[in-house]
Design a protein around this motif. Structure first.
Motif: not given
Length: 486
Positions: A87-116
């Motif tokens: 038999w086959s067992i259906s795979a679970p519904e696709v789930a994101t690895i991380g909080q679903a739908g969450l977008i964070r503004t993070v810094a890759y450096g010390p200046t405002p231009e370094d945020t993503r």
């Protein structure tokens, strides 16, 4: 007889056609052998009772295929069936690895231009409806068109794994009280800038939200399931050359248990600036013909986040180890679906010569007792402060206030589950009491909790998002069986 041999050969070929590792083949073969041994033991134990119900017990007597009168009559007395399952067992519904739908503004450096803006970059989409082997046993007795039977099946464990590199994850950040105010756990030093108050003084460190990117992530998903039912059966009178019908009713119990594990951390060895998921990312062994002793002070803002972070971090005069902000972390989420309820069903069979066509259907309304468990550790690389005081000094892109945190959660949820099962098979009557056959079974269940979809990615303790505890599961596949007096 040639038809029976062809059916046997086709059944064995179908059940054995699976692409698995040598270890899995050995374990599967061992489980299959044990299943056959158990089946033979049950058959031997049933023979005395079967002989009492049929004093003229002759397993190898010629098959009765007479068409006189009302045609071939359905057998009565004790019966037994053993099925080898694939038999086959259906795979679970696709789930994101991380909080679903969450977008964070993070810094890759010390200046405002370094945020993503950082979002989740990976999910469980590589899990598939893999095939597994199993066994099903049925034993019962029918006399004067009334009787009972017990049926049970168990599938071998379904294991799946997935490996990825350079995985971005988003976590809901938690606050802690520091001094007179709150500070976020996923904030850390992202660089230094000149002292705005005293230009001749030392540079000051900049605190900002940290990007969460793991060098290596390993996903593992395991499913185990079994079922047992005890049915009262009533057989209607056979309609001339149109087969006969049985209906049955009784209790049924199903277990559907699933475990989802994630291990995420830093690469064990530095082997370049990244690569595609699933790649080995290895070094070709050739020395760098023109190594640059001075890293680029202004990394390309359009570069990959991991490369940008590495370039920026190279400019910091930090003594601590640089690595992913939450390395190393691992967590395991387990869901036990325990379904119990009443079941109704029916079976139709018709014999023409030595061939028997059979169809079955079942419906179960059940209470699903979902037991949820979760345990793990976040940022295992950052040791706990043994004195219980303030946080020790951390390096670049490491959480300033968060330390290794272990957690353990348990919860129980009650849901309603529908279960629908359909079977169809064709059997060949080899002797009067023994037949061989092959067929298909499909089982659909709803209201099933699956662990990859209920994880709450919130630091520092994680937890459950129990509102996502209802999914549908389809198990389906073929079987090859031997039947005695059914």
């Amino acid at each position: 007889m040639n038809d029976a041999r062809a059916l046997l050969a086709g059944g064995f070929a179908l059940l054995g056609n699976e692409s698995i590792s040598r270890w899995d083949k050995i374990m599967s073969l061992n489980r299959t052998r044990w299943g056959l041994v158990v089946g033979m033991l049950v058959l031997m134990a049933a023979m005395p009772a079967y002989g009492q119900s049929r004093p003229d017990l002759q397993l190898f007597a010629p098959a009765n295929i007479s068409t006189y009168g009302d045609g071939i009559q359905p057998p009565e007395g004790f019966f037994f069936t053993f099925d080898g399952l694939k038999w086959s067992i259906s795979a679970p519904e696709v789930a994101t690895i991380g909080q679903a739908g969450l977008i964070r503004t993070v810094a890759y450096g010390p200046t405002p231009e370094d945020t993503r803006e950082q979002s989740n970059s990976y999910n469980t989409g590589n899990f598939r409806s893999h095939w597994v082997h199993g066994q099903r046993f049925s034993f019962g007795r029918i006399v004067d068109r009334r009787g009972w039977f017990v049926s049970t099946y168990r599938l071998n464990r379904q294991n799946q794994r997935d490996v990825a590199s350079g995985v971005d994850m988003t976590f809901d950040d938690g606050e802690v009280l520091v001094g007179q105010g709150n500070q976020m756990l996923l904030w850390g030093i992202v660089g230094t800038i000149p002292n705005p108050i005293d230009p001749d003084g030392d540079d000051v460190s900049v605190l900002a939200p940290l990007p969460i990117t793991f060098d290596e992530v390993l996903l593992r998903n395991t499913v185990e399931t079994w079922s047992v039912e005890l049915m009262y059966a009533h057989r209607l009178r056979q309609r001339h050359k149109r087969g006969y019908f049985e209906f049955f009713v009784g209790p049924r119990y199903i277990e559907f248990d699933e475990t989802f594990n994630i291990t995420a951390g830093a690469a064990q060895e530095s082997s370049g600036s990244g690569g595609d998921n699933g790649g080995d990312g290895g070094d070709d062994g050739d020395p760098d013909p023109d190594p640059d002793p001075d890293p680029d002070p202004d990394p390309d803002p359009d570069a990959e986040p991991a490369a940008a972070v590495a370039a920026i971090a190279g400019n910091f005069e930090q003594t601590a180890l640089f690595g992913p902000a939450l390395a190393d972390s691992s967590w395991s989420t387990v869901v036990e679906n325990r379904i119990i309820g009443g079941q109704i069903g029916g079976r139709w069979a018709r014999q023409t010569g030595r061939w028997i066509v059979e169809a079955q259907g079942r419906y179960m309304a059940g209470l699903n007792i979902q037991n949820l468990r979760q345990n793990g550790t976040l940022v295992d690389q950052l040791a706990l402060d043994p004195e219980g005081g303030g946080a020790e000094e951390t390096g670049a892109f490491q959480p300033r206030l968060m330390r290794a945190n272990s957690f353990n959660h348990n919860d129980t949820i009650h849901e309603f589950s529908n279960v629908i099962e359909l079977r169809a098979q064709l059997r060949y009557q080899l002797t009067r009491d023994i037949s061989f056959g092959a067929g298909w079974t499909g089982t659909w269940m709803d209201g099933i909790a699956r662990p990859s979809s209920i994880i709450d990615y919130t630091v520092p303790h994680m937890g459950f998002q129990s509102q996502f505890n209802r999914q549908g599961v389809l198990m389906q596949g073929v079987h090859f069986n031997i039947t005695v007096n059914r």
